[in-house]
Design a protein around this motif. Structure first.
Motif, PDB file in Angstrom:
ATOM      1  N   SER A   7      -1.094 -15.000   8.563  1.00 36.96           N
ATOM      2  CA  SER A   7      -2.341 -15.656   8.287  1.00 36.96           C
ATOM      3  C   SER A   7      -3.400 -14.744   8.252  1.00 36.96           C
ATOM      4  CB  SER A   7      -2.464 -17.025   8.586  1.00 36.96           C
ATOM      5  OG  SER A   7      -2.808 -16.863   9.794  1.00 36.96           O
ATOM      6  N   ASN A   8      -3.403 -13.719   9.116  1.00 39.13           N
ATOM      7  CA  ASN A   8      -4.329 -12.945   9.359  1.00 39.13           C
ATOM      8  C   ASN A   8      -4.520 -11.733   8.302  1.00 39.13           C
ATOM      9  OD1 ASN A   8      -5.677 -14.683  11.277  1.00 39.13           O
ATOM     10  ND2 ASN A   8      -4.590 -13.382  12.796  1.00 39.13           N
ATOM     11  N   PHE A   9      -3.470 -11.678   7.830  1.00 39.67           N
ATOM     12  CA  PHE A   9      -3.204 -10.516   6.589  1.00 39.67           C
ATOM     13  C   PHE A   9      -3.901 -10.715   5.498  1.00 39.67           C
ATOM     14  CE2 PHE A   9       1.179  -9.150   8.284  1.00 39.67           C
ATOM     15  CZ  PHE A   9       0.673  -8.482   9.251  1.00 39.67           C
ATOM     16  N   THR A  10      -4.239  -9.729   4.589  1.00 37.80           N
ATOM     17  CA  THR A  10      -4.997 -10.065   3.614  1.00 37.80           C
ATOM     18  C   THR A  10      -3.922 -10.220   2.408  1.00 37.80           C
ATOM     19  OG1 THR A  10      -4.906  -7.675   3.022  1.00 37.80           O
ATOM     20  CG2 THR A  10      -6.889  -8.414   4.299  1.00 37.80           C
ATOM     21  N   VAL A  11      -4.483 -10.501   1.430  1.00 37.04           N
ATOM     22  CA  VAL A  11      -3.490 -10.684  -0.066  1.00 37.04           C
ATOM     23  C   VAL A  11      -2.831  -9.631  -0.429  1.00 37.04           C
ATOM     24  CG1 VAL A  11      -3.185 -11.427  -2.353  1.00 37.04           C
ATOM     25  CG2 VAL A  11      -4.957 -12.656  -0.698  1.00 37.04           C
ATOM     26  N   GLU A  12      -3.408  -8.422   0.081  1.00 41.15           N
ATOM     27  CA  GLU A  12      -2.853  -7.326  -0.383  1.00 41.15           C
ATOM     28  C   GLU A  12      -1.733  -6.553   0.707  1.00 41.15           C
ATOM     29  OE1 GLU A  12      -3.788  -2.508  -1.249  1.00 41.15           O
ATOM     30  OE2 GLU A  12      -5.314  -3.819  -1.074  1.00 41.15           O
ATOM     31  N   GLU A  13      -1.904  -6.879   1.907  1.00 40.87           N
ATOM     32  CA  GLU A  13      -1.058  -6.843   2.834  1.00 40.87           C
ATOM     33  C   GLU A  13       0.243  -7.612   2.827  1.00 40.87           C
ATOM     34  OE1 GLU A  13      -4.121  -5.113   6.197  1.00 40.87           O
ATOM     35  OE2 GLU A  13      -3.457  -7.096   6.336  1.00 40.87           O
ATOM     36  N   ARG A  14      -0.130  -9.114   2.591  1.00 36.67           N
ATOM     37  CA  ARG A  14       1.040  -9.842   2.391  1.00 36.67           C
ATOM     38  C   ARG A  14       1.930  -9.463   1.215  1.00 36.67           C
ATOM     39  NH1 ARG A  14      -2.031 -15.626   2.794  1.00 36.67           N
ATOM     40  NH2 ARG A  14      -2.750 -15.595   4.923  1.00 36.67           N
ATOM     41  N   GLU A  15       1.430  -8.986   0.313  1.00 34.63           N
ATOM     42  CA  GLU A  15       2.287  -8.390  -1.130  1.00 34.63           C
ATOM     43  C   GLU A  15       2.973  -7.420  -0.382  1.00 34.63           C
ATOM     44  OE1 GLU A  15      -0.697  -7.753  -4.060  1.00 34.63           O
ATOM     45  OE2 GLU A  15      -0.718 -10.181  -4.640  1.00 34.63           O
ATOM     46  N   ARG A  16       2.528  -6.318   0.332  1.00 33.62           N
ATOM     47  CA  ARG A  16       3.398  -5.279   0.714  1.00 33.62           C
ATOM     48  C   ARG A  16       4.239  -5.596   1.535  1.00 33.62           C
ATOM     49  NH1 ARG A  16      -1.695  -1.110   2.358  1.00 33.62           N
ATOM     50  NH2 ARG A  16      -2.455  -0.702   0.300  1.00 33.62           N
ATOM     51  N   LEU A  17       4.159  -6.482   2.415  1.00 33.71           N
ATOM     52  CA  LEU A  17       5.187  -7.281   3.355  1.00 33.71           C
ATOM     53  C   LEU A  17       6.292  -7.797   2.562  1.00 33.71           C
ATOM     54  CD1 LEU A  17       6.088  -7.490   6.335  1.00 33.71           C
ATOM     55  CD2 LEU A  17       4.816  -9.651   6.318  1.00 33.71           C
ATOM     56  N   ALA A  18       5.959  -8.515   1.737  1.00 32.15           N
ATOM     57  CA  ALA A  18       7.164  -9.037   0.699  1.00 32.15           C
ATOM     58  C   ALA A  18       7.698  -8.103   0.142  1.00 32.15           C
ATOM     59  CB  ALA A  18       6.056  -9.864  -0.209  1.00 32.15           C
ATOM     60  N   ARG A  22      11.771  -7.548   0.550  1.00 28.14           N
ATOM     61  CA  ARG A  22      12.613  -7.316  -0.731  1.00 28.14           C
ATOM     62  C   ARG A  22      13.362  -6.178  -0.650  1.00 28.14           C
ATOM     63  NH1 ARG A  22      12.106  -5.068  -5.186  1.00 28.14           N
ATOM     64  NH2 ARG A  22       9.814  -4.493  -4.720  1.00 28.14           N
ATOM     65  N   LEU A  23      12.830  -5.052  -0.450  1.00 25.58           N
ATOM     66  CA  LEU A  23      13.379  -3.910  -0.325  1.00 25.58           C
ATOM     67  C   LEU A  23      14.675  -3.687   0.480  1.00 25.58           C
ATOM     68  CD1 LEU A  23      10.514  -1.211  -0.994  1.00 25.58           C
ATOM     69  CD2 LEU A  23      12.413  -1.928  -2.805  1.00 25.58           C
ATOM     70  N   LEU A  24      14.128  -4.242   1.771  1.00 29.20           N
ATOM     71  CA  LEU A  24      15.138  -4.388   2.828  1.00 29.20           C
ATOM     72  C   LEU A  24      16.254  -5.079   2.498  1.00 29.20           C
ATOM     73  CD1 LEU A  24      15.917  -3.652   5.737  1.00 29.20           C
ATOM     74  CD2 LEU A  24      14.522  -5.667   6.498  1.00 29.20           C
ATOM     75  N   ARG A  25      16.113  -6.206   1.969  1.00 25.77           N
ATOM     76  CA  ARG A  25      17.219  -7.205   1.427  1.00 25.77           C
ATOM     77  C   ARG A  25      18.214  -6.514   0.458  1.00 25.77           C
ATOM     78  NH1 ARG A  25      13.225 -11.272   1.496  1.00 25.77           N
ATOM     79  NH2 ARG A  25      13.024 -11.025  -0.648  1.00 25.77           N
TER      80      ARG A  25
END
Length: 238
Positions: A7-18, A22-25
């Motif tokens: 929750s401390n991540f920014t929106v951009e960081e959350r999108e990168r993590l997502a 996705r790439l890992l899956r």
């Protein structure tokens, strides 16, 4: 704690993590697909190997049965021949299926193929319309040693000659012309110890008997049926 951390991540960081998740899956799914494909290929190769092994065993069994059948046929003919000699007969039947053929139109390869031989798959013999070539083992005349020799049966030259190797057919080490060949038969008596008794056959001439060892059962049957087509010594039996 992880929820608080994310929750401390920014929106951009959350999108990168997502995107990373996705790439890992996708990478894991691709890896699994490759593993499954490899497993299917292994199964197909295994089935093909099993089928080829089964066919090879079946072919070897048929060749073995045919060799036994022919050996039994020759033995029976030998018994008939010996009996006819004991009964005072001057001449006996030749120990082969065919008699010599002097026709210039005679097609040697066709003759062999129509009589059941698989020439195409017998790589030990090179057979044409007028010639037959191949490597065999021959027992010496004076010294009873066994040596590899390159044999050439030629209806054009009307001869069955052998050479030291296939590279030089200009200098024969020995052999015979058609007029001298009297009999061609399986080595049923086995007076000499052969490298392979089941593949040993004899070519009888006026002067001597040649003991030859073919590289395979099919090659032996082909050579025997080839040589007898030039066995003009058989004329005394006709």
């Amino acid at each position: 704690m992880s929820i608080f951390y994310i929750s401390n991540f920014t929106v951009e960081e959350r999108e990168r993590l997502a995107d990373m998740e996705r790439l890992l899956r996708e990478a894991q799914a691709e890896k699994q697909a490759l593993l499954e494909q490899q497993e299917r290929l292994r199964m197909v190769e295994h089935l093909q190997f099993e089928e080829e092994h089964r066919k090879r065993e079946e072919l070897e069994r048929k060749l073995h049965d045919e060799s036994l059948r022919r050996e039994e046929l020759v033995l029976n003919q030998v018994k008939i021949r010996e009996k006819s000699f004991r009964m005072g007969s001057k001449q006996a039947r030749p120990l082969t299926r065919f008699l010599p053929n002097r026709s210039t139109e005679f097609d040697l390869r066709h003759h062999v193929e129509v009589n059941g031989h698989n020439v195409e798959n017998c790589h030990h013999v090179n057979l044409t319309k007028t010639t037959c070539r191949g490597m065999m083992i021959k027992m010496g005349g004076r010294i009873k040693t066994w040596r590899k020799r390159w044999f050439v049966f030629s209806r054009t030259k009307r001869s069955f000659l052998y050479y030291a190797s296939e590279k030089d057919e200009s200098r024969p080490k020995g052999g015979m012309y058609f007029q001298a060949i009297q009999e061609v038969y399986f080595d049923h008596l086995r007076p000499h110890k052969s490298p392979n008794p089941n593949l040993t056959f004899c070519v009888k001439t006026r002067e001597r008997t040649y003991f030859l060892v073919a590289p395979s059962p099919e090659a032996m049957r082909i050579w025997m049926d080839v040589i007898v087509t030039g066995a003009e010594g058989y004329k005394e039996f006709i």
